[in-house]
Design a protein around this motif. Structure first.
Motif, PDB file in Angstrom:
ATOM      1  N   TYR A 657     -18.805 -13.130  -3.748  1.00  0.00           N
ATOM      2  CA  TYR A 657     -17.702 -12.965  -2.816  1.00  0.00           C
ATOM      3  C   TYR A 657     -16.900 -14.254  -2.733  1.00  0.00           C
ATOM      4  O   TYR A 657     -17.422 -15.352  -2.896  1.00  0.00           O
ATOM      5  N   GLY A 658     -15.610 -14.118  -2.460  1.00  0.00           N
ATOM      6  CA  GLY A 658     -14.748 -15.273  -2.299  1.00  0.00           C
ATOM      7  C   GLY A 658     -14.865 -15.859  -0.906  1.00  0.00           C
ATOM      8  O   GLY A 658     -15.720 -15.460  -0.103  1.00  0.00           O
ATOM      9  N   ASP A 659     -13.979 -16.795  -0.620  1.00  0.00           N
ATOM     10  CA  ASP A 659     -13.996 -17.424   0.700  1.00  0.00           C
ATOM     11  C   ASP A 659     -13.645 -16.421   1.790  1.00  0.00           C
ATOM     12  O   ASP A 659     -14.157 -16.493   2.906  1.00  0.00           O
ATOM     13  N   GLU A 660     -12.741 -15.486   1.495  1.00  0.00           N
ATOM     14  CA  GLU A 660     -12.366 -14.456   2.452  1.00  0.00           C
ATOM     15  C   GLU A 660     -12.928 -13.114   2.001  1.00  0.00           C
ATOM     16  O   GLU A 660     -12.923 -12.800   0.817  1.00  0.00           O
ATOM     17  N   VAL A 661     -13.405 -12.335   2.955  1.00  0.00           N
ATOM     18  CA  VAL A 661     -13.994 -11.036   2.648  1.00  0.00           C
ATOM     19  C   VAL A 661     -13.406  -9.979   3.579  1.00  0.00           C
ATOM     20  O   VAL A 661     -12.943 -10.277   4.677  1.00  0.00           O
ATOM     21  N   ARG A 662     -13.439  -8.746   3.126  1.00  0.00           N
ATOM     22  CA  ARG A 662     -12.939  -7.623   3.919  1.00  0.00           C
ATOM     23  C   ARG A 662     -14.132  -6.881   4.499  1.00  0.00           C
ATOM     24  O   ARG A 662     -15.071  -6.515   3.780  1.00  0.00           O
ATOM     25  N   VAL A 663     -14.113  -6.680   5.792  1.00  0.00           N
ATOM     26  CA  VAL A 663     -15.204  -6.003   6.493  1.00  0.00           C
ATOM     27  C   VAL A 663     -14.735  -4.605   6.882  1.00  0.00           C
ATOM     28  O   VAL A 663     -13.637  -4.431   7.414  1.00  0.00           O
ATOM     29  N   VAL A 664     -15.574  -3.605   6.604  1.00  0.00           N
ATOM     30  CA  VAL A 664     -15.301  -2.225   7.017  1.00  0.00           C
ATOM     31  C   VAL A 664     -16.323  -1.856   8.082  1.00  0.00           C
ATOM     32  O   VAL A 664     -17.535  -1.871   7.835  1.00  0.00           O
ATOM     33  N   GLU A 665     -15.819  -1.531   9.263  1.00  0.00           N
ATOM     34  CA  GLU A 665     -16.668  -1.247  10.416  1.00  0.00           C
ATOM     35  C   GLU A 665     -16.457   0.213  10.826  1.00  0.00           C
ATOM     36  O   GLU A 665     -15.331   0.648  11.067  1.00  0.00           O
TER      37      GLU A 665
END
Length: 889
Positions: A657-665
Motif C-alpha cells: 500500500y502507498g502512503d494514502e489508502v482508501r477505506v471502505v466502511e
C-alpha cells in the motif's frame, strides 16, 4: 552488535546523507520473472529499467529476500540462507562511484561510538571489475586502501545485470579478512571462506544486449543516467560483529537452534549430520514465518510448494533429531519474538501464521508416517534385487497415493545411497495432469516490453472518474497495437487505448475490469473488452474498433456499461459482507487470502484449517443477509495507512500500500477494509446473498462462493423448481422431501449390504474348488489361477486369505489375478511353511507383473497390486508357475 541495531544504523546513516527510507517490499511482488523478491533492488526495477521516473533521487532500504535455488545446500554449508535481509542504498542519476564508495567506507569503518560498525580498516579488502581501474583508484584515494588489497576480477564475479537485456554495470565488492585460522592468505581471489564478502556496490552505467558482459561480451550502449545499486548482507555483518563462526550462530538464528535442542534432546556442535539438521530447522523456520506473514500458503505449485517444502523439511529434521511431538508452534513463537522488533506483523498476525504452519505440520505428519513405511519397503525391494535406483513408478505412487513429495523421496533416497528415476516420475506426472496452469491476470502484461508505456507512466496516473460517474469526456493520449505505438486505429482492429481520464474500472483487488465503450464524433465507436493497469497507474483500455477511425489526440466519451458496473459493485460489496460474517463466525484468524468478484458472483478465499460445518455456513449466510436487510450506508474515505490500521481497517496480506489508502466502511464497525474497488451506496442494493458452497483450495486455505442480487434470485428459483420436481416424483409435500430421501437412502444402504453379503458368499464358495485344484511343485502346493470374473481388489484379498487358511500348516502359495473393468487386480499369499523355504510374496510379483503391465508390493506373507493388461493374465500365471518351480528346485 545485535542485528536489529545493524539495520537501524544502516538506515540512519543513509537518511542523514539525504536518502529517502523506503520500507521493505513484500516478499511476493507481481513480477512474472520472480517467485520471490531475491534482491534489494527488485522493488526499484521500474526505475532502473526506465519504465517509471523515480520519485526520489536517493533511497535506502532493508529488504526482505528469499532465494530457494539451493535449498539442498542450506545447513550443509554455513553460508546459505533461504531468507536474508539485504540493506542497500540507491542513486537514480544522482551520485555515482565515488559517492557509493565514500558512503560505504564511512559506515563500515566509523567507530561504533560514532554510529558506525567499527570494522578494522586494515582488514578490509575490495575487488573491482577487470575493466574498471577508476573504481580501484577511488578506493585507493578515498579510503586509503593500498593497491595490494584491491583485486581485479572478471565479469562472472564483478559485473552485474538482470539476466536479460537492460541496465547493467561493473561491481565493486567489499570483503573482511577473518584471519589465518579461516584459510589461506591472498585475498578474495584466494579464499572466500577467510575473506567474507559483506557488501556489493553496483555501478549501473551500461545497456547490455542479448549477450551479457558477465561472459565477456561488450555492452551495446550507455545509460543516459548513471545509477547506484548496493547490497549489504545484514546476516553476514551480524556474524562478524558478533564474533561467531557462521550466520546460524547469530542472535536471530541461534535461539531457534537452542529451542530445537530442548525439543529433540540432541546437542548442536557435536555431530556434523545433526548440525546440518539443526541449521535446516533454524533457516527454514524463519523463512516460513516470513513467507506466511506475506500471505503465502502451503500448496502444490509455485510459491505455495516452496513454503510446503520448507515446512516439511523442518518437521522431518526435527523427527530425525528425536522429537516425538509437534514442534511448529514452539518454533514459530521463537521466530516471532526474535524478528518482531523489525517486522511487527509477525507479532500482530502471529495466530494466523501459527495456524498455517501447524496445519501443514499436522497434515504432513500423517503423510510422513504412511509414506515412510512404503518408502522403506521400496528400498528393501530395490536392494534385494541388487538395484541402485528407485523406479519412477514407485516415486509416483509415493507422491500420488500417499502425498509424498518428490523432493523428499529424492532426499531420502540419497541418504539411503540410492538414486531415483526422476525422468520417469516427471513423465508420469505429465501424463496425469496438465501442468500448464496459468494465472491469466498476472500474465496479461507479464513478459511484454513495457518500455513502450514509459512516457505515459512518466506523464502521470490516469484520472479514474468512475467513483462519481459512468461517462467521462477524455483525450486519447496514445494508441498501441501489436506492441507498437500507432497514430490511428482503423475499424476492425484490436487496439490499446490510453486516455487521460476514464470512468472504467481497471482490474484490481479481485474485481474484474469494467466493460464499456469509447465513442467520438464521426460515428467512431470502440467496444472496451478489458481494462488493465501498467505500473499501477496507467489505465490500458483493450478495445475493438467497431466503426470509424480513432486518432491519437481525439476527444472521446468513455462509458462504463451501467448493468455490468451495477453487478460488479454488488459482487464486490457482497464480498466485504461475507468477509465480515466469516470473521464473526470463525474468529479473527479467518482472514482474506484472495478474492474474485464480478457481476452477480463472488468468490472469497480465506485462511482456515478444516471444513466448515453446515451450521457455520448457515450462520455466515444469515449474517451476510442480515447486513443486507439493515441497509447499512457504505462510506469511503482516504487516509494514511497507520491511521487506517488504527481504526481497524483490514488489509490484504502481501499487498503493498502507498502512503494514502482508501477505506471502505459498511455499517460502521460491521465491515471496514482497505479497498480501491467500486461499491454500492447502501448494503440493501447488494440484494440477497446465496452461499453456493465451501471447499479447500490448498493447505490452510478455504474458499466460499456465492451469488448476489438477481443472480441469487435466479439460483434460488431454480433450486425451488428442482425441489418441487423431486417432491412431485416422491409424492410428498416439499417440506417432507429431506425425510423421504433419507428413508430411501437408508433402504438403499441395506439393500447394498445384503447384495454384498450374497456376492461375498458366492466368491468364498469358490475357495474349496481352488484348493482342490492346487498344483504340487516339489514340497509346495501352488494355486495360480484367474479369479472369478468381476471380482474386485477387496474381494480378491478376502478370497485369497480364505484359500491360504485352508492349507493350514502346509507349504502353499496362492496367486489370483482378477479382471475387473479392464484392470488386473492381484493378490499373492504365502503360508509360513512356504516362507521358511525362502519364498516371499513380493518376489513373485516380479514374475508375472511384466505380463500384465502391473506393479505391487507388500510383506513376505502377502503382496498385492494391479496391472492394466488383461490380455497377459495367462502368460503371467505361466510365469508364476515357472518361477515357483525354480525356487523349489
Amino acid at each position: 552488535m545485535q542485528t536489529h541495531e545493524i539495520r537501524r544504523r544502516f538506515l540512519e546513516h543513509f537518511v542523514r546523507a539525504g536518502h529517502t527510507e523506503v520500507p521493505s517490499a513484500s516478499l511476493v511482488l507481481p513480477d512474472p520473472n520472480l517467485l520471490f523478491v531475491n534482491a534489494g533492488m527488485v522493488q526499484f526495477k521500474p526505475y532502473f529499467l526506465g519504465q517509471e521516473a523515480a520519485p526520489f533521487r536517493r533511497a535506502t532500504s532493508v529488504q526482505k529476500c528469499v532465494r530457494t535455488g539451493d535449498i539442498e545446500e542450506v545447513g550443509v554449508t554455513t553460508r546459505h540462507n533461504t531468507f536474508f535481509q539485504m540493506a542497500g542504498n540507491f542513486s537514480f542519476g544522482d551520485y555515482f562511484k565515488e559517492g557509493a564508495i565514500t558512503f560505504a567506507w564511512e559506515l563500515i569503518t566509523k567507530s561504533q561510538e560514532e554510529g558506525g560498525y567499527g570494522f578494522d580498516p586494515e582488514r578490509i579488502w575490495v575487488t573491482a571489475y577487470e575493466s574498471d581501474p577508476e573504481a580501484a583508484e577511488i578506493w585507493e584515494r578515498v579510503a586509503g586502501i593500498p593497491k595490494e588489497r584491491i583485486q581485479f576480477r572478471d565479469g562472472k564475479d564483478n559485473y552485474w545485470d538482470m539476466g536479460v537485456p537492460g541496465p547493467g554495470g561493473p561491481c565493486s565488492e567489499i570483503y573482511y579478512d577473518r584471519g589465518p585460522k579461516y584459510g589461506k592468505e591472498g585475498g578474495p581471489v584466494a579464499d572466500e571462506d577467510r575473506y567474507i564478502e559483506i557488501w556489493n556496490l553496483v555501478f549501473m552505467q551500461d545497456i547490455r544486449g542479448e549477450l551479457s558482459p558477465k561472459l565477456g561480451h561488450a555492452p551495446i550502449g550507455t545509460l543516459p543516467k548513471k545509477n547506484i545499486d548496493t547490497g549489504m548482507g545484514v546476516e553476514r555483518v551480524a556474524m562478524l560483529l558478533q564474533g561467531v563462526e557462521n550466520v546460524y550462530e547469530t542472535d536471530l538464528l541461534r535461539p531457534i537452534i537452542d529451542r530445537a535442542e530442548q525439543l529433540t534432546g540432541r546437542s548442536y556442535g557435536v555431530e556434523h549430520t545433526d548440525d546440518v539438521r539443526f541449521r535446516v530447522i533454524a533457516d527454514h523456520v524463519r523463512s516460513s514465518a516470513m513467507l506466511i506473514a506475506d500471505g503465502v500458503n502451503p500448496g502444490n505449485d509455485g510459491r505455495g510448494y516452496v513454503l510446503r517444502r520448507l515446512l516439511r523439511r523442518i518437521v522431518r529434521s526435527a523427527r530425525i533429531l528425536g522429537s516425538e511431538k509437534p514442534v511448529m508452534a514452539e518454533f514459530m513463537k521463537v521466530v516471532s519474538d526474535l524478528m518482531a522488533p523489525s517486522y511487527p506483523e509477525l507479532a500482530t498476525d502471529f495466530r494466523r501464521i501459527e495456524t498455517v504452519a501447524v496445519g501443514e505440520e499436522t497434515a504432513f505428519l500423517k503423510t510422513l508416517s504412511t509414506g515412510s513405511r512404503l518408502f522403506d519397503e521400496t528400498v528393501d525391494q530395490v536392494r534385494s534385487k541388487g538395484g541402485k535406483k528407485i523406479a519412477g513408478t514407485d516415486a509416483f505412487t509415493l507422491h500420488d497415493t500417499y502425498g509424498f513429495p518428490i523432493d523428499l523421496t529424492l532426499e531420502m533416497a540419497s541418504e539411503a545411497g540410492l538414486e531415483v528415476d526422476e525422468a520417469g516420475f516427471r513423465s508420469l506426472m505429465a501424463e496425469q495432469r496438465d501442468r500448464a496452469k496459468a494465472d491469466a491476470q498476472s500474465r496479461k502484461h507479464a513478459h511484454a516490453d513495457l518500455s513502450i508505456y514509459k512516457e505515459l507512466v512518466d506523464r502521470g496516473a490516469t484520472e479514474f472518474t468512475g467513483f462519481d460517474e459512468l461517462t467521462s469526456e477524455a483525450t486519447v493520449l496514445a494508441l498501441i497495437s501489436g506492441g507498437v505505438r500507432v497514430p490511428v486505429a482503423e475499424a476492425g482492429s484490436e487496439v490499446e487505448v490510453i486516455l487521460d481520464r476514464s470512468p472504467l474500472y481497471a482490474e484490481a483487488g479481485g474485481q474484474i475490469a469494467d466493460r464499456g465503450s469509447i465513442t467520438a464524433t464521426g460515428g467512431v465507436k470502440l467496444r472496451v473488452n478489458d481494462v488493465q493497469k501498467i505500473a499501477k497507474k496507467v489505465w490500458v483500455h483493450k478495445a475493438t474498433v467497431e466503426a470509424g477511425q480513432l486518432t491519437e489526440g481525439d476527444t472521446v466519451l468513455a462509458q462504463a456499461d451501467p448493468a455490468w458496473r451495477g453487478g460488479a459493485t454488488q459482487g464486490h460489496s457482497g464480498t466485504h459482507l461475507v468477509h465480515a460474517a466469516l470473521r464473526q463466525v470463525l474468529g479473527p484468524n479467518a482472514v482474506q487470502a484472495g478474492s474474485l468478484n464480478k457481476p452477480g458472483y463472488l468468490r472469497f478465499d480465506f485462511n482456515w484449517q478444516g471444513q466448515l460445518t453446515e451450521g457455520q455456513k448457515a450462520d455466515i449466510e444469515a449474517i451476510s443477509n442480515d447486513a443486507v436487510a439493515e441497509n447499512f450506508p457504505v462510506n469511503t474515505f482516504v487516509t494514511d495507512l497507520p491511521s487506517a490500521k488504527k481504526m481497524g481497517a483490514m488489509a490484504l496480506f502481501g499487498e503493498n500500500y502507498g502512503d494514502e489508502v482508501r477505506v471502505v466502511e459498511i455499517g460502521g464497525p460491521f465491515s471496514m477494509e482497505l479497498c480501491g474497488g467500486t461499491h454500492v451506496q447502501h448494503s440493501s442494493q447488494i440484494g440477497p446473498i446465496t452461499l453456493l458452497g465451501e471447499a479447500s483450495v490448498g493447505s490452510g486455505v478455504r474458499r466460499v462462493e456465492a451469488f448476489v442480487g438477481l443472480d441469487s434470485y435466479k439460483y434460488l428459483a431454480k433450486e425451488r423448481a428442482l425441489l418441487a420436481g423431486v417432491a412431485s416424483s416422491l409424492k410428498v409435500p416439499s417440506e417432507e422431501v429431506p425425510a423421504r430421501v433419507e428413508q430411501l437412502v437408508e433402504r438403499l444402504k441395506i439393500a447394498e449390504k445384503e447384495l454384498e453379503r450374497t456376492k461375498m458368499a458366492a466368491v468364498l464358495s469358490s475357495a474349496g474348488k481352488f484348493v482342490d485344484t492346487a498344483q504340487r511343485i516339489g514340497e509346495v502346493l501352488l494355486v495360480a489361477e484367474a479369479a472369478p470374473e468381476g471380482v474386485g481388489a477387496g474381494d480378491l484379498r478376502t478370497l485369497v486369505t480364505d484359500i491360504k487358511g485352508r492349507f493350514g500348516t502346509q507349504p502353499a502359495i496362492v496367486v489370483l489375478l482378477g479382471n475387473a473393468d479392464g484392470k488386473v487386480p492381484f493378490v499373492v499369499a504365502v503360508t509360513k511353511a512356504a516362507q521358511d523355504l525362502g519364498i516371499k510374496a513380493g518376489d513373485l510379483v516380479g514374475a508375472f507383473g511384466p505380463s500384465i503391465a502391473g506393479r505391487g508390493g507388500g510383506k513376505p506373507e502377502m503382496a498385492q497390486g494391479a496391472g492394466s493388461d488383461p490380455a497377459g493374465i495367462a502368460a503371467g500365471l505361466a510365469a508364476v508357475r515357472a518361477r515357483v518351480a525354480e525356487l523349489v528346485g
